[in-house]
Write an enzyme that holds these catalytic residues in place. Structure first.
Site, PDB file in Angstrom:
ATOM      1  N   LYS A  47       0.833  -1.216   0.000  1.00  0.00           N
ATOM      2  CA  LYS A  47       0.000   0.000   0.000  1.00  0.00           C
ATOM      3  C   LYS A  47       0.863   1.259   0.000  1.00  0.00           C
ATOM      4  O   LYS A  47       2.045   1.230   0.317  1.00  0.00           O
ATOM      5  CB  LYS A  47      -0.908  -0.009   1.239  1.00  0.00           C
ATOM      6  CG  LYS A  47      -2.037  -1.043   1.147  1.00  0.00           C
ATOM      7  CD  LYS A  47      -3.389  -0.402   1.027  1.00  0.00           C
ATOM      8  CE  LYS A  47      -4.473  -1.422   0.700  1.00  0.00           C
ATOM      9  NZ  LYS A  47      -5.389  -1.631   1.806  1.00  0.00           N
ATOM     10  N   ARG A  99      -4.506  -9.612   4.592  1.00  0.00           N
ATOM     11  CA  ARG A  99      -4.968  -9.635   3.189  1.00  0.00           C
ATOM     12  C   ARG A  99      -3.772  -9.234   2.321  1.00  0.00           C
ATOM     13  O   ARG A  99      -3.286  -8.112   2.399  1.00  0.00           O
ATOM     14  CB  ARG A  99      -6.131  -8.655   3.012  1.00  0.00           C
ATOM     15  CG  ARG A  99      -6.720  -8.652   1.616  1.00  0.00           C
ATOM     16  CD  ARG A  99      -7.866  -7.647   1.497  1.00  0.00           C
ATOM     17  NE  ARG A  99      -8.454  -7.685   0.168  1.00  0.00           N
ATOM     18  CZ  ARG A  99      -7.962  -7.010  -0.886  1.00  0.00           C
ATOM     19  NH1 ARG A  99      -6.885  -6.259  -0.757  1.00  0.00           N
ATOM     20  NH2 ARG A  99      -8.552  -7.110  -2.056  1.00  0.00           N
TER      21      ARG A  99
HETATM   22  C1  9MG Z   1     -10.538  -4.593  -1.510  1.00  0.00           C
HETATM   23  N1  9MG Z   1      -9.534  -4.087  -0.594  1.00  0.00           N
HETATM   24  C2  9MG Z   1      -8.435  -3.366  -0.910  1.00  0.00           C
HETATM   25  N2  9MG Z   1      -7.742  -3.065   0.197  1.00  0.00           N
HETATM   26  C3  9MG Z   1      -8.423  -3.617   1.240  1.00  0.00           C
HETATM   27  C4  9MG Z   1      -8.249  -3.632   2.625  1.00  0.00           C
HETATM   28  O1  9MG Z   1      -7.235  -2.997   3.205  1.00  0.00           O
HETATM   29  N3  9MG Z   1      -9.131  -4.286   3.377  1.00  0.00           N
HETATM   30  C5  9MG Z   1     -10.204  -4.914   2.802  1.00  0.00           C
HETATM   31  N4  9MG Z   1     -11.079  -5.536   3.615  1.00  0.00           N
HETATM   32  N5  9MG Z   1     -10.441  -4.902   1.487  1.00  0.00           N
HETATM   33  C6  9MG Z   1      -9.560  -4.271   0.724  1.00  0.00           C
END
Ligand code: 9MG
Length: 285
Positions: free
Chosen positions: A233, A267
């Site tokens: 990110k 994630r």
């Molecule tokens: C779809 N998406 C992109 N970044 C995300 C994040 O940090 N959390 C979640 N739940 N979905 C995300």
């Protein structure tokens, strides 16, 4: 005296995802599969169904417990995708993944109740809503009626305007307040399995993202599983002045911090490295 370095408090240790159970006594990895041509990191790479299945297979082999698929890019400035196109992009992939990998817990990244329902009817077992139920009325009732876990993410604004100078008097307090309010509504509508996600990068400056990460353990006090999406990110890339493709090391550093502060689900784009981080942090006891 044993010192708890994990920041963990008692939390829901097991989630029921359709016919499968997700054990959260140790943290798990959610692998990302983008079906969008314009995602910030891997957009367009996995568009053929065959390529999608290969990617899922490799993420499961590397130790992913959940696969998250989404057909709408959340990148600021991404093109709008209407409901019909989202369905057309998503459902064939849901069906193919469920058919080929019946053991896989498939999460669908959508903010539309109609899509959530269709996805679960075709075998998805979790809903990931970046709007935390605010995009359209009916999401909470829909997910509650299907009894699958719901990822309640915080976002300030919309993907189109979220990075236009986001401001908070206290970002941790505001995200906590958002969770408290949404949780009342979720529970009133009968939802029982909720995962909290502070939404790194969604309407937050680099500094605000780090403030949330530094206080991640405070969200654990709500007693629910905690998901973090830190993978490649901008809080890493902007701060280090690198491209997302160079951000694996930074991602692992932030994953390590998140795990120490109690994250239950990571994630990620890079499953193997996230699994290694979980195993190593797990050795702290
Ligand atoms: C779809 N998406 C992109 N970044 C995300 C994040 O940090 N959390 C979640 N739940 N979905 C995300």
């Amino acid at each position: 005296m044993k010192i708890d370095l994990t920041g963990k408090t008692d939390t829901m240790a097991k989630l029921f995802c359709g016919s499968r159970e997700l054990d959260l006594t140790t943290p798990v990895v959610m692998g990302i599969l983008n079906l969008t041509p314009d995602s910030f990191f891997d957009g367009g790479k996995f568009l053929s169904l065959d390529a999608q299945l290969h990617k899922v297979e490799s993420m499961l082999k590397d130790g992913a417990s959940i696969i998250d698929i989404g057909a709408v890019s959340t990148r600021p400035g991404a093109k709008d995708v209407d409901e019909k196109e989202e369905l057309t992009r998503l459902i064939p992939s849901v069906r193919a993944i469920v058919e080929n990998f019946p053991e896989c817990i498939l999460s669908v990244d959508t903010f539309r109740p109609v899509i959530a329902r269709a996805a679960v009817e075709h075998g998805a077992a979790m809903i990931n809503d970046i709007y935390g139920g605010r995009y359209e009325a009916g999401m909470f009732e829909t997910v509650a009626s299907m009894k699958v876990p719901f990822i309640l993410m915080h976002m300030k604004g919309t993907p189109g305007n979220m990075q236009d100078n986001p401001s908070y008097s206290d970002v941790v307090a505001e995200v906590t307040y958002f969770f408290e309010n949404q949780l009342i509504q979720c529970r009133d509508r009968g939802m029982r399995q909720i995962i909290l996600d502070p939404g790194f990068g969604f309407g937050k400056t680099v500094e605000q993202n780090f403030e949330l990460l530094a206080h991640l353990d405070e969200f654990k006090a709500m007693g629910l599983p905690l998901l973090v999406g830190l993978s490649r990110k901008s809080m890493i890339n902007r701060f280090l002045n690198i491209h997302a493709s160079e951000a694996l090391n930074g991602t692992t550093v932030l994953h390590t911090i998140a795990l120490i502060k109690g994250a239950d689900i990571l994630r990620v784009h890079d499953v193997k490295e996230a699994v290694e981080a979980i195993r190593l942090v797990g050795m702290l006891g």
